[in-house]
Design a protein around this motif. Structure first.
Motif, short mmCIF file in Angstrom:
data_model
loop_
_atom_site.label_atom_id
_atom_site.label_comp_id
_atom_site.label_asym_id
_atom_site.label_seq_id
_atom_site.Cartn_x
_atom_site.Cartn_y
_atom_site.Cartn_z
N TRP A 187 -68.67 28.23 -38.64
CA TRP A 187 -69.57 27.41 -37.83
C TRP A 187 -70.87 28.15 -37.54
CZ3 TRP A 187 -70.73 22.84 -36.47
CH2 TRP A 187 -71.32 22.53 -35.23
N CYS A 188 -71.97 27.38 -37.53
CA CYS A 188 -73.29 27.99 -37.32
C CYS A 188 -73.72 27.99 -35.85
CB CYS A 188 -74.33 27.28 -38.14
SG CYS A 188 -74.58 25.57 -37.61
N VAL A 233 -75.85 19.99 -34.08
CA VAL A 233 -74.88 19.67 -35.12
C VAL A 233 -73.52 19.35 -34.48
CG1 VAL A 233 -73.82 20.46 -37.25
CG2 VAL A 233 -76.12 21.26 -36.65
N CYS A 265 -71.48 27.61 -42.80
CA CYS A 265 -71.08 26.54 -41.90
C CYS A 265 -70.59 25.34 -42.69
CB CYS A 265 -72.25 26.14 -41.01
SG CYS A 265 -71.91 24.66 -40.04
N THR A 304 -73.43 22.39 -42.19
CA THR A 304 -74.81 22.58 -42.61
C THR A 304 -75.00 23.50 -43.80
OG1 THR A 304 -75.11 24.46 -41.15
CG2 THR A 304 -75.58 22.29 -40.22
N ARG A 319 -75.41 26.53 -43.58
CA ARG A 319 -76.11 27.73 -43.10
C ARG A 319 -75.09 28.84 -42.87
NH1 ARG A 319 -79.50 24.29 -38.75
NH2 ARG A 319 -77.62 24.71 -37.56
ZN LIG Z 1 -73.30 24.42 -38.41
#
Ligand SMILES: [Zn+2]
Ligand SMILES: [Zn+2]
Lengths: 481, 481
Positions: free
Chosen positions: A431-432, A437, A464, A467, A469
């Motif tokens: 997770w970012c 989000v 992530c 996303t 990212r």
């Molecule tokens: Zn994220």
């Protein structure tokens, strides 16, 4: 009224099953004219008393003492910590009149007590020598909720709320985590409810906290229940309420505070973690009655069977077992079996004329439904062995169910599929840590971040799942109560 | 902050003395912005926890179970029992808003729970087989009081309230009196507070009750304190709230109900019955700490004395004694002696290097101020003997004080003189049981009828001490809190 009314099966309608169990097992009831306010009936309250007793002992053993602070919070005080107000103002019940007089200032009924307790701490605290302050309160709380469900979300509920003050930031953090550990150990040991410890995302943290930690349990329908929270409040409340002290260096400074709580919500958790289509299944450590004795009424049973049943009860009580002897005439043994099964009593003990002849009783387990003839000789030791085993079995079973319903994914598509399933469970994903989000995931899937678990695969080098990212943390998602 | 602030002497200003003790002993504190709402501090709350524990065990032993009912009472429900409304409406706090919305109906915060509990009983009760219903609740209560005093009369207070339902009038009366007996035994045994059991006059009975009984204690200033009440509610609430059942004769009928309670007021009583010019004097059965250990700091006392003090603490704790070891560096032994004396700890244990040499300790009693060297060998047994003796001594002393301040008169002039005295006490007098005359006596002397004692000289053949009309009962009068 001679038969137990059937309860809806979990498969048919889990929500209805839950309400049926709450009402039929006489844990709680709706109150006419008071939407969202439940009455906790004696059988439900006895569970709460066990929770209080077992948790209170742990809180005292870790140096906390109890106190009692006012139910009311003057409006001007509640307004002092901005995030806190914003979080709680929409759900506050307001008192405007005392007797026939209109009050000069409205009073909030506590939705939580940081404000009123902080005000008192500011009054009491002078020197670093007064620290730490380690106070807990058992109290009722009011939050004006739109959608309510007995135990899980009610306008009024019961809880304990600890409020502590520390000299330094690390000490406050240590306390916050210590309590989280106490909660985890308590809930797993006594309620046989496995939980995941972790830190809340910023979006989900307590209004006014620097950091919030939680323990999260998985219910029988694959949804999560936040079972307890512990907040490191940093200096936010200390600054808003002037909780200051003269330090070792003689300089006046703001203190560091924490707060933490568990509530009658735990009873809702108990029902949903262990319950089945026959009703409640109570872990022995928390059950109001650990054993129900049902005498089999043959012939003049009040003269022949009952005295033996009473002697067995006394023997078990002397061994520290909580026992109900159901000697009611108006009900058949079959009705009693179903009734106490529905009420989740861990062990049923049947005794009839033939058993007495053979110097034995019949024991039946609620969790596995195993039945066994057991000699009267050494009965208490045998029963205690069963109770220990049932407690362990319930925890193991709940842990296994949770493991089966815990997934790991790096794909948002798979995530959506999992969350759309019948009993979605926990999903771990890299997770970012982006609140926008997070909001989008909630809108699209109803899933929220339960916490960033202390024990989880590393997010190092991952991307992530939404996303793409770089991931900064492993998050545990679920649909939640 | 190195010395204990002096508290006002009882002789100088009893009211001020009381407040000084409450605040200095950290039993309770005022809450900024909340007139009449007290915070019960940990030391005061520990006394309440002892009261809860000891009384709850007695209530359970007599077949009662605990439950929890809502804090709120819809206005329309509160209005159903006429006398009850009239009695409580002037002191009800009203909730009018939930969040930002105005409520359709105002909600009273419970000033007592007959109404909401009666509503639930009406819902639950069906057959005579469901009777009796014997439920107790530990809860907070709000009454909008004009003049308040910590513990004695506060806007919010804590109490237990029992609410029972019975099949017949005699059973309700039996329950009412049984509980009165439980209260008397509890208060005398555990709080060492002698009380007079009796029935209230109609003017003083509970709003909505058929009969009210009370226990009345005498405070150090010669004023009475109502320490507990038990109400036979007849069928008043059963009729107002339709608490009905199908009887053995298959005919639907109204039930008979009772209610009864004691509150945090008992702590105010404790202070005033036993306290002296040095502060609080706590009966051992109710004291948060029964023994305070004060190590004498000579030389490297943390290495030499403290380990012995700790070992003694462990030994006493193992024997079931509640112990505080005051090893704070910042205070002198002299300061600690005065502090713990002021906080009413029954026994002080001093230990220094010389004592260790001689294998002894110094014990000091709070009640008699007796000091004694006691060998370490067999110390716990010795301490337990002292605790038992202190408990008995406090009850005996309070009883003696009460006897000295209890008078009997048949003359209203003498009555007036007695009531005008410095510490008026109880006055028994033959009485014609006339509410108008009762009101006149109150206006003229401030004295009220505490109750018609169960144990009193007969009124047979006597004439009323005010009107000269034939007396029907012996009344016990006092100025009361
Ligand atoms: Zn994220
Ligand atoms: Zn008269």
């Amino acid at each position: 009224d001679a038969f137990v009314t059937a309860i809806t099966s979990q498969g048919e309608d889990y929500s209805r099953w839950y309400l049926d169990v709450v009402l039929r097992a006489e844990l709680a009831d709706y109150t006419p004219g008071l939407k969202g306010c439940m009455t906790i009936r004696p059988y439900g309250y006895a569970i709460w008393e066990r929770i209080q007793q077992l948790l209170d002992a742990r809180l005292k053993a870790t140096g906390h003492v109890n106190a009692y602070f006012p139910l009311f919070i003057p409006e001007s005080l509640l307004m002092k910590e901005a995030e806190h107000v914003e979080g709680f103002a929409p759900e506050v019940a307001w008192v405007t009149h005392g007797g026939k007089e209109k009050l000069e200032e409205r009073l909030a009924i506590r939705p939580t007590s940081e404000v009123i307790i902080g005000t008192m701490y500011a009054k009491w605290l002078q020197s670093w020598r007064d620290l730490p302050i380690l106070i807990n309160q058992w109290a009722n709380i009011v939050r004006w909720e739109k959608v309510t469900r007995p135990f899980l979300r009610t306008t009024e509920f019961l809880w304990q709320e600890g409020h502590t003050v520390h000299e330094t930031e690390p000490e406050a953090e240590e306390e916050t985590l210590k309590i989280l550990g106490v909660y985890k150990e308590f809930v797993e040991t006594e309620l046989a409810m496995p939980v995941i410890e972790g830190r809340k995302s910023d979006a989900e943290k307590f209004a006014g906290a620097a950091k919030t930690y939680s323990i999260e349990a998985l219910m029988g329908d694959g949804r999560a229940l936040q079972a307890g929270t512990s907040h490191n409040l940093g200096q936010n409340f200390a600054k808003a309420f002037e909780i200051k002290f003269q330090g070792r260096d003689k300089v006046e400074q703001h203190a560091w505070t924490t707060s933490w709580g568990v509530s009658t919500r735990l009873i809702g958790g108990l029902i949903m973690v262990h319950g089945d289509d026959s009703g409640l299944v109570l872990p022995p450590n928390i059950a109001p009655y650990q054993v129900v004795i049902v005498p089999i009424p043959r012939g003049d049973w009040r003269e022949t069977v009952l005295p033996h049943a009473q002697a067995i009860k006394e023997q078990l009580v002397a061994a520290g077992v909580r026992v109900m002897l159901d000697d009611r005439d108006a009900y058949t043994p079959g009705w009693k079996f179903a009734e106490w099964e529905m009420r989740g009593v861990p062990v049923r003990l049947e005794i009839g004329p033939k058993d007495i002849e053979k110097q034995q009783v019949v024991l039946a387990r609620r969790d596995t439904r195993e039945k066994q003839f057991v000699p009267m000789d050494g009965l208490s030791v045998y029963v205690q062995g069963w109770l220990t085993d049932i407690q362990a079995t319930l925890l193991a079973r709940a842990t296994q169910v949770r493991e089966e319903r815990t997934h790991y994914t790096e794909s948002y598509d798979e995530f959506k599929t999992l969350m759309a399933g019948a009993r979605p469970g926990f999903v771990y994903a890299p997770w970012c840590d982006d609140a926008d989000v997070e909001a989008r995931v909630k809108t699209e899937t109803q899933a929220t971040i339960r916490n960033y678990p202390f024990v989880a695969p590393s997010a190092e080098g991952k991307t992530c799942f939404v996303t793409g990212r770089p991931a900064t943390v492993m998050a545990c998602f679920a649909k939640a109560y």
